[in-house]
Design an enzyme around this catalytic site. Structure first.
Site, PDB file in Angstrom:
ATOM      1  N   SER A  17      -7.207  11.874   0.509  1.00  0.00           N
ATOM      2  CA  SER A  17      -6.794  11.317   1.800  1.00  0.00           C
ATOM      3  C   SER A  17      -7.143  12.229   2.976  1.00  0.00           C
ATOM      4  O   SER A  17      -6.935  13.450   2.922  1.00  0.00           O
ATOM      5  CB  SER A  17      -5.288  11.051   1.793  1.00  0.00           C
ATOM      6  OG  SER A  17      -4.863  10.599   3.064  1.00  0.00           O
ATOM      7  N   SER A  19      -5.599  11.741   5.780  1.00  0.00           N
ATOM      8  CA  SER A  19      -4.441  11.613   6.665  1.00  0.00           C
ATOM      9  C   SER A  19      -3.891  12.949   7.152  1.00  0.00           C
ATOM     10  O   SER A  19      -3.621  13.111   8.347  1.00  0.00           O
ATOM     11  CB  SER A  19      -3.343  10.797   5.981  1.00  0.00           C
ATOM     12  OG  SER A  19      -3.731   9.454   5.839  1.00  0.00           O
ATOM     13  N   THR A  62       0.672   4.784   0.574  1.00  0.00           N
ATOM     14  CA  THR A  62      -0.533   4.193   0.013  1.00  0.00           C
ATOM     15  C   THR A  62      -0.266   3.794  -1.434  1.00  0.00           C
ATOM     16  O   THR A  62       0.865   3.879  -1.914  1.00  0.00           O
ATOM     17  CB  THR A  62      -1.728   5.165   0.143  1.00  0.00           C
ATOM     18  OG1 THR A  62      -2.931   4.500  -0.246  1.00  0.00           O
ATOM     19  CG2 THR A  62      -1.539   6.426  -0.688  1.00  0.00           C
ATOM     20  N   LYS A  66       3.646   0.775  -1.830  1.00  0.00           N
ATOM     21  CA  LYS A  66       3.950   0.020  -0.606  1.00  0.00           C
ATOM     22  C   LYS A  66       5.111  -0.949  -0.799  1.00  0.00           C
ATOM     23  O   LYS A  66       5.943  -1.110   0.098  1.00  0.00           O
ATOM     24  CB  LYS A  66       2.702  -0.716  -0.115  1.00  0.00           C
ATOM     25  CG  LYS A  66       1.618   0.239   0.370  1.00  0.00           C
ATOM     26  CD  LYS A  66       0.398  -0.466   0.909  1.00  0.00           C
ATOM     27  CE  LYS A  66      -0.653   0.542   1.366  1.00  0.00           C
ATOM     28  NZ  LYS A  66      -1.859  -0.106   1.918  1.00  0.00           N
ATOM     29  N   GLU A  78       8.010  -7.520  11.411  1.00  0.00           N
ATOM     30  CA  GLU A  78       7.422  -8.764  10.934  1.00  0.00           C
ATOM     31  C   GLU A  78       6.186  -8.503  10.094  1.00  0.00           C
ATOM     32  O   GLU A  78       5.979  -9.130   9.049  1.00  0.00           O
ATOM     33  CB  GLU A  78       7.056  -9.666  12.110  1.00  0.00           C
ATOM     34  CG  GLU A  78       6.443 -10.987  11.671  1.00  0.00           C
ATOM     35  CD  GLU A  78       5.684 -11.667  12.772  1.00  0.00           C
ATOM     36  OE1 GLU A  78       4.478 -11.379  12.895  1.00  0.00           O
ATOM     37  OE2 GLU A  78       6.273 -12.449  13.525  1.00  0.00           O
ATOM     38  N   ASP A 102      -1.792  -1.846   8.266  1.00  0.00           N
ATOM     39  CA  ASP A 102      -3.089  -1.984   7.600  1.00  0.00           C
ATOM     40  C   ASP A 102      -3.957  -3.072   8.225  1.00  0.00           C
ATOM     41  O   ASP A 102      -5.144  -2.865   8.500  1.00  0.00           O
ATOM     42  CB  ASP A 102      -2.898  -2.301   6.116  1.00  0.00           C
ATOM     43  CG  ASP A 102      -2.535  -1.084   5.285  1.00  0.00           C
ATOM     44  OD1 ASP A 102      -2.963   0.029   5.651  1.00  0.00           O
ATOM     45  OD2 ASP A 102      -1.830  -1.242   4.277  1.00  0.00           O
ATOM     46  N   GLY A 126      -7.720  -9.618  -3.329  1.00  0.00           N
ATOM     47  CA  GLY A 126      -6.474  -8.963  -3.679  1.00  0.00           C
ATOM     48  C   GLY A 126      -5.277  -9.756  -3.209  1.00  0.00           C
ATOM     49  O   GLY A 126      -5.367 -10.524  -2.249  1.00  0.00           O
ATOM     50  N   GLY A 128      -2.056  -8.056  -3.003  1.00  0.00           N
ATOM     51  CA  GLY A 128      -1.027  -7.067  -2.761  1.00  0.00           C
ATOM     52  C   GLY A 128      -0.694  -6.943  -1.289  1.00  0.00           C
ATOM     53  O   GLY A 128      -1.228  -7.674  -0.442  1.00  0.00           O
TER      54      GLY A 128
END
Length: 313
Positions: A17, A19, A62, A66, A78, A102, A126, A128
């Site tokens: 990552s 981040s 991640t 999640k 929301e 995301d 996906g 998810g």
């Protein structure tokens, strides 16, 4: 200068990552003594315990946590509710607020480099939380969306549940106005929700070849590509020149989807731009929670974080 705060990226694996590099660079630029590190936790019960300690200001979440993060929160935006998962947790007065940035990061990034979602046919791979966050952002940007899953019935059921939740948000005039949204993006969401029919379907990969071929934009929000030898989520021979293809995976070399998209002449991008876009949104949420001013603004945060990650946006 504000108080020292602890922040982390939580998941497994997270060693790749960017981040920490992005966040630490931007907090230095803002003059804040905040520290952002890795929380690479393999087992879900340990991740749950880490969240419940609440010994931090904020987390980026991640794979694969999640949904766990969403369930642990006291309140949820929301975007997180519609995604059924959180990629950001923020501690406010001891309580946890769940967010999902995301979809915002993905669509904003692709729009910034020329992708047009208005009236576009978009395929999202996906089922998810990341996929549903991106689905929602695509719909708000004016696209019709086809969601692909391994099981057709499960994909249809999850899409129908999402449609019901989305309709409930519209009925209650909840327009996803978040701290990181500009007036323009919020207005775009309002117009999309009030004036357009929501066109979303769910099918299996087995039934998707012709649908992928007809798509303007294909987005892979699955973890495929994070492990050596991972296949693409679908038969890449369905791709062709003129399409946009985006893979949320980054930092793991060339994925099978990337190789196939490039060979087909598609405009391909990996997940680096989305990573920066969603991270800027997360920083603004962290600053707001701590009562710290955003002296750089969205574009300034974007520039600092992109340079720290080594991404040319």
């Amino acid at each position: 200068m504000g108080a020292t705060e602890k922040l982390y990226v939580l998941g497994h694996p997270v060693g790749h990552s960017k981040s920490p590099a992005m966040h630490n660079a931007v907090y230095r630029a803002l003059g804040l003594p905040w520290e952002y590190g890795f929380a690479d936790i393999e087992h879900s019960h340990e991740a749950q315990a880490f969240i419940e300690q609440r010994s931090w200001l904020g987390l980026n979440i991640t794979t694969p946590y999640k949904e766990l993060a969403f369930a642990a929160a006291d309140t949820a935006s929301e975007a997180a509710r519609l995604a059924r998962g959180a990629n950001v947790l923020v501690k406010i007065d001891g309580k946890l607020a769940a967010h999902n940035t995301d979809g915002f990061g993905c669509v904003t990034y692709l729009q910034s480099i020329g992708a047009c979602f208005e009236g576009a046919r978009v395929v999202v791979c996906g089922t998810g939380p990341t996929s549903f966050s991106i689905l929602c952002a695509c719909v708000d940007a004016g696209a019709s969306v086809l969601m692909l899953g391994r099981d057709a019935q499960r994909a249809r059921e999850r899409v129908e549940a999402w449609r019901a939740a989305y309709a409930a948000c519209v009925a209650h005039d909840e327009h996803a106005v978040c701290a990181f949204q500009t007036t323009r993006t919020a207005q775009t969401a309002r117009e999309a929700r009030s004036k357009r029919e929501v066109r979303v379907e769910g099918v299996s990969y087995d039934d998707s070849r012709s649908l992928i071929s007809c798509a303007d934009i294909v987005i892979d929000a699955t973890p495929l590509g994070m492990k050596p030898g991972d296949p693409a989520p679908f038969d890449v021979s369905a791709l062709h020149e003129g399409q946009w293809v985006f893979d949320a995976v980054y930092g793991h070399g060339e994925t099978a989807l990337a190789a196939g998209a490039k060979a087909a002449g598609c405009t391909f991008r990996s997940g680096g731009g989305m990573l920066v876009g969603q991270a800027v949104a997360a920083v603004q949420l962290f600053l707001q929670a701590a009562g710290e001013p955003d002296t750089l603004g969205f574009d300034g945060l974007l520039d600092v974080m992109a340079r720290a990650a080594g991404f040319a946006l």
